[in-house]
Design a protein around this motif. Structure first.
Motif, PDB file in Angstrom:
ATOM      1  N   ALA A  34      -6.670  25.684 -80.023  1.00 48.40           N
ATOM      2  CA  ALA A  34      -5.985  24.466 -79.598  1.00 48.40           C
ATOM      3  C   ALA A  34      -6.344  24.145 -78.153  1.00 48.40           C
ATOM      4  N   GLU A  35      -6.650  22.885 -77.906  1.00 54.14           N
ATOM      5  CA  GLU A  35      -6.876  22.437 -76.536  1.00 54.14           C
ATOM      6  C   GLU A  35      -5.537  22.434 -75.794  1.00 54.14           C
ATOM      7  N   PRO A  36      -5.531  22.829 -74.506  1.00 55.70           N
ATOM      8  CA  PRO A  36      -4.281  22.753 -73.744  1.00 55.70           C
ATOM      9  C   PRO A  36      -3.775  21.311 -73.723  1.00 55.70           C
ATOM     10  N   ASP A  37      -2.465  21.114 -73.885  1.00 58.74           N
ATOM     11  CA  ASP A  37      -1.965  19.742 -73.869  1.00 58.74           C
ATOM     12  C   ASP A  37      -1.905  19.232 -72.432  1.00 58.74           C
ATOM     13  N   PHE A  38      -1.611  17.936 -72.300  1.00 56.65           N
ATOM     14  CA  PHE A  38      -1.666  17.292 -70.995  1.00 56.65           C
ATOM     15  C   PHE A  38      -0.754  17.977 -69.987  1.00 56.65           C
ATOM     16  N   MET A  39       0.525  18.192 -70.347  1.00 56.61           N
ATOM     17  CA  MET A  39       1.460  18.759 -69.382  1.00 56.61           C
ATOM     18  C   MET A  39       1.082  20.182 -69.006  1.00 56.61           C
ATOM     19  N   GLU A  40       0.510  20.931 -69.941  1.00 56.69           N
ATOM     20  CA  GLU A  40       0.074  22.285 -69.619  1.00 56.69           C
ATOM     21  C   GLU A  40      -1.009  22.260 -68.554  1.00 56.69           C
ATOM     22  N   GLN A  41      -1.970  21.345 -68.714  1.00 56.39           N
ATOM     23  CA  GLN A  41      -3.047  21.247 -67.728  1.00 56.39           C
ATOM     24  C   GLN A  41      -2.530  20.686 -66.408  1.00 56.39           C
ATOM     25  N   HIS A  42      -1.643  19.698 -66.484  1.00 58.92           N
ATOM     26  CA  HIS A  42      -1.076  19.139 -65.255  1.00 58.92           C
ATOM     27  C   HIS A  42      -0.313  20.211 -64.480  1.00 58.92           C
ATOM     28  N   GLN A  43       0.527  20.962 -65.183  1.00 58.87           N
ATOM     29  CA  GLN A  43       1.299  22.009 -64.522  1.00 58.87           C
ATOM     30  C   GLN A  43       0.405  23.123 -63.991  1.00 58.87           C
ATOM     31  N   GLY A  44      -0.797  23.251 -64.538  1.00 56.48           N
ATOM     32  CA  GLY A  44      -1.728  24.267 -64.068  1.00 56.48           C
ATOM     33  C   GLY A  44      -2.428  23.912 -62.771  1.00 56.48           C
ATOM     34  N   LEU A  45      -2.340  22.640 -62.357  1.00 53.27           N
ATOM     35  CA  LEU A  45      -2.921  22.230 -61.083  1.00 53.27           C
ATOM     36  C   LEU A  45      -2.090  22.783 -59.924  1.00 53.27           C
ATOM     37  N   ILE A  46      -2.737  22.985 -58.775  1.00 50.25           N
ATOM     38  CA  ILE A  46      -1.991  23.243 -57.543  1.00 50.25           C
ATOM     39  C   ILE A  46      -1.762  21.893 -56.876  1.00 50.25           C
ATOM     40  N   ILE A  47      -0.510  21.434 -56.909  1.00 48.23           N
ATOM     41  CA  ILE A  47      -0.161  20.118 -56.386  1.00 48.23           C
ATOM     42  C   ILE A  47       0.610  20.311 -55.088  1.00 48.23           C
ATOM     43  N   LEU A  48       0.035  19.828 -53.996  1.00 50.43           N
ATOM     44  CA  LEU A  48       0.645  19.980 -52.679  1.00 50.43           C
ATOM     45  C   LEU A  48       0.755  18.616 -52.012  1.00 50.43           C
ATOM     46  N   ASP A  49       1.918  18.311 -51.521  1.00 55.59           N
ATOM     47  CA  ASP A  49       2.164  17.051 -50.826  1.00 55.59           C
ATOM     48  C   ASP A  49       2.080  17.295 -49.328  1.00 55.59           C
ATOM     49  N   THR A  50       1.377  16.413 -48.633  1.00 57.12           N
ATOM     50  CA  THR A  50       1.153  16.626 -47.200  1.00 57.12           C
ATOM     51  C   THR A  50       2.230  16.007 -46.315  1.00 57.12           C
ATOM     52  N   HIS A  51       3.256  15.380 -46.929  1.00 55.43           N
ATOM     53  CA  HIS A  51       4.276  14.770 -46.066  1.00 55.43           C
ATOM     54  C   HIS A  51       5.615  14.701 -46.788  1.00 55.43           C
ATOM     55  N   LEU A  52       6.338  15.807 -46.784  1.00 53.63           N
ATOM     56  CA  LEU A  52       7.668  15.882 -47.388  1.00 53.63           C
ATOM     57  C   LEU A  52       8.722  15.766 -46.283  1.00 53.63           C
ATOM     58  N   ASP A  53       9.413  14.648 -46.236  1.00 51.23           N
ATOM     59  CA  ASP A  53      10.437  14.431 -45.208  1.00 51.23           C
ATOM     60  C   ASP A  53      11.771  15.073 -45.570  1.00 51.23           C
ATOM     61  N   THR A  54      11.766  15.953 -46.525  1.00 48.32           N
ATOM     62  CA  THR A  54      12.977  16.581 -47.057  1.00 48.32           C
ATOM     63  C   THR A  54      13.783  17.382 -46.036  1.00 48.32           C
TER      64      THR A  54
END
Length: 423
Positions: A34-54
């Motif tokens: 089975a090919e990985p589904d979209f959310m599996e591949q998306h969650q596998g990315l390293i997603i970093l935001d460069t400006h979190l005003d939190t």
């Protein structure tokens, strides 16, 4: 001749039949892959935001980063549950202070505010060690994300709290700051702002040039967002490491002082830098005047004698309820997802996926219809796939490019340190 070919054809056909049968039997004897589904591949990315005003929310009464909030109710856009939903692995958490008078007393007061914001970030990490971890290096960030925790680095938006003592930058480095922007909405002691009425220096001041050298020495990424074009030019010329625009846009799509022209975009890429596209509506498109809303917002602010950060939890609830009332009576004009994507796709066409990223300005005014908070990152990924970008491209856009710039800053600092020991 025809008689001689007949048995040959027959033999060949039989062989093909046998091979086909064998292939069929092999296929049916194995489980399909089975090919990985979209959310599996998306969650596998390293997603970093460069400006979190939190960090501004971390000091609000009653705010809990571990609870799921609703941007439509309390205006917050980042918390752990929504980071999990959207696949956001963390990034640079902003120490923001507004510009004030250029005098020693104001420098000291603002320095203390910035340090306390850094303390609030570190307290968040200490209180939730299974969910958050400080990253000192790009390698740390990759490890933390791969372990399933949220990456915490800090950035300075507006270097005003440093006063005239550039050596104070090392104190913030030791607290976890890995990115520094010289200026915000108004000119300060370091640089000209892109949104001030008149330039003071024509770029960086002499103190600003010292700031660049110190950031390079420490291995901090220099951030040109909010800076005037001449400051951008000076940063490119003086910095030995690539720079970043942590939350900016392109003036080819919408002419605004906060946005950058295509010539400078190409210069940024030629020097290894990255632009992180923001999602703050007023930098994406022109809105009509709304004087009734403006008046209602002024009246609302006049009702409260203290800033939200100084309110009790009960006072803050009243403040939020009053702001909801104003929004319901006079809805703000908003940009939408297509306005954001127009900016992002233009930058990608001009300088390619190795030099573009995402910096929506969450909790600092960013967010558009269709991209409301950090749970909506999958919408960006899906649209980039639809536009023909590969998963490798998207991995660079979502976090790889910003980490590469940090690594370059670290490497340059190491080279400077090595050179200093041989002198």
């Amino acid at each position: 001749m025809d008689q001689m070919m007949t048995p040959f054809k027959s033999t060949t056909a039989g062989l093909v039949s046998v091979l086909a049968l064998a292939a069929c039997q092999t296929a049916t004897s194995q489980e399909p892959v089975a090919e990985p589904d979209f959310m599996e591949q998306h969650q596998g990315l390293i997603i970093l935001d460069t400006h979190l005003d939190t960090p501004a929310n971390l000091v609000q009464p009653g705010f809990d980063i571990m609870e799921r909030h609703d941007a439509a109710l309390d205006y917050s856009q980042v918390d752990w549950p929504r980071m999990e939903e959207g696949g956001l692995d963390g990034g640079w958490w902003v120490l923001y202070t507004p510009q004030g008078p250029l005098d020693e007393r104001s420098y000291q007061l603002t320095r203390d505010v910035a340090i306390m914001r850094a303390v609030a970030v570190r307290e968040m990490v200490a209180a939730n060690p299974d969910e958050f971890e400080m990253a000192d290096t790009a390698a740390d960030a990759r490890r933390i994300a791969n372990e399933g925790k949220k990456v915490v680095m800090m950035s300075i938006e507006n270097s005003y709290p440093l006063g005239t003592d550039v050596s104070l930058l090392e104190t913030f480095y030791n607290l976890g700051v890995r990115m520094v922007g010289p200026v915000h909405f108004r000119n300060n002691q370091f640089a000209d702002s892109g949104t001030d009425i008149q330039q003071a220096y024509g770029g960086l001041s002499p103190l600003g040039e010292e700031l660049v050298r110190e950031a390079n020495r420490l291995g901090m990424v220099l951030d040109g967002s909010h800076a005037a074009d001449d400051v951008f030019d000076d940063l490119i010329e003086l910095s030995g490491a690539p720079i970043i625009l942590s939350h900016s846009g392109t003036s080819a799509i919408y002419m605004h002082p906060r946005n950058i022209d295509d010539e400078r975009l190409r210069t940024l890429a030629e020097h290894g830098g990255v632009i992180q596209i923001n999602a703050l509506g007023s930098y994406l498109k022109q809105f009509p005047e709304n004087p009734e809303r403006d008046a209602a917002m002024r009246a609302m602010r006049a009702e409260f004698s203290t800033s939200p950060a100084d309110m009790t939890e009960e006072e803050y609830e009243v403040y939020i309820a009053r702001r909801n009332e104003v929004d319901a009576q006079f809805p703000p004009e908003r940009a939408d997802f297509e306005d954001f994507m127009e900016q992002l796709l233009h930058a990608l066409r001009v300088i390619g996926p190795e030099h573009v990223g995402i910096g929506p300005d969450w909790d600092g005014g960013g967010g558009v219809i269709g991209l409301e908070d950090v749970s909506d990152y999958p919408a960006i990924t899906q649209r980039l796939l639809d536009e023909g970008y590969s998963w490798d491209d998207i991995g660079n856009i979502m976090g790889g490019n910003s980490l590469r710039v940090l690594e370059a800053a670290e490497s340059h600092a190491a080279e400077l340190a090595a050179a200093a020991t041989t002198e």
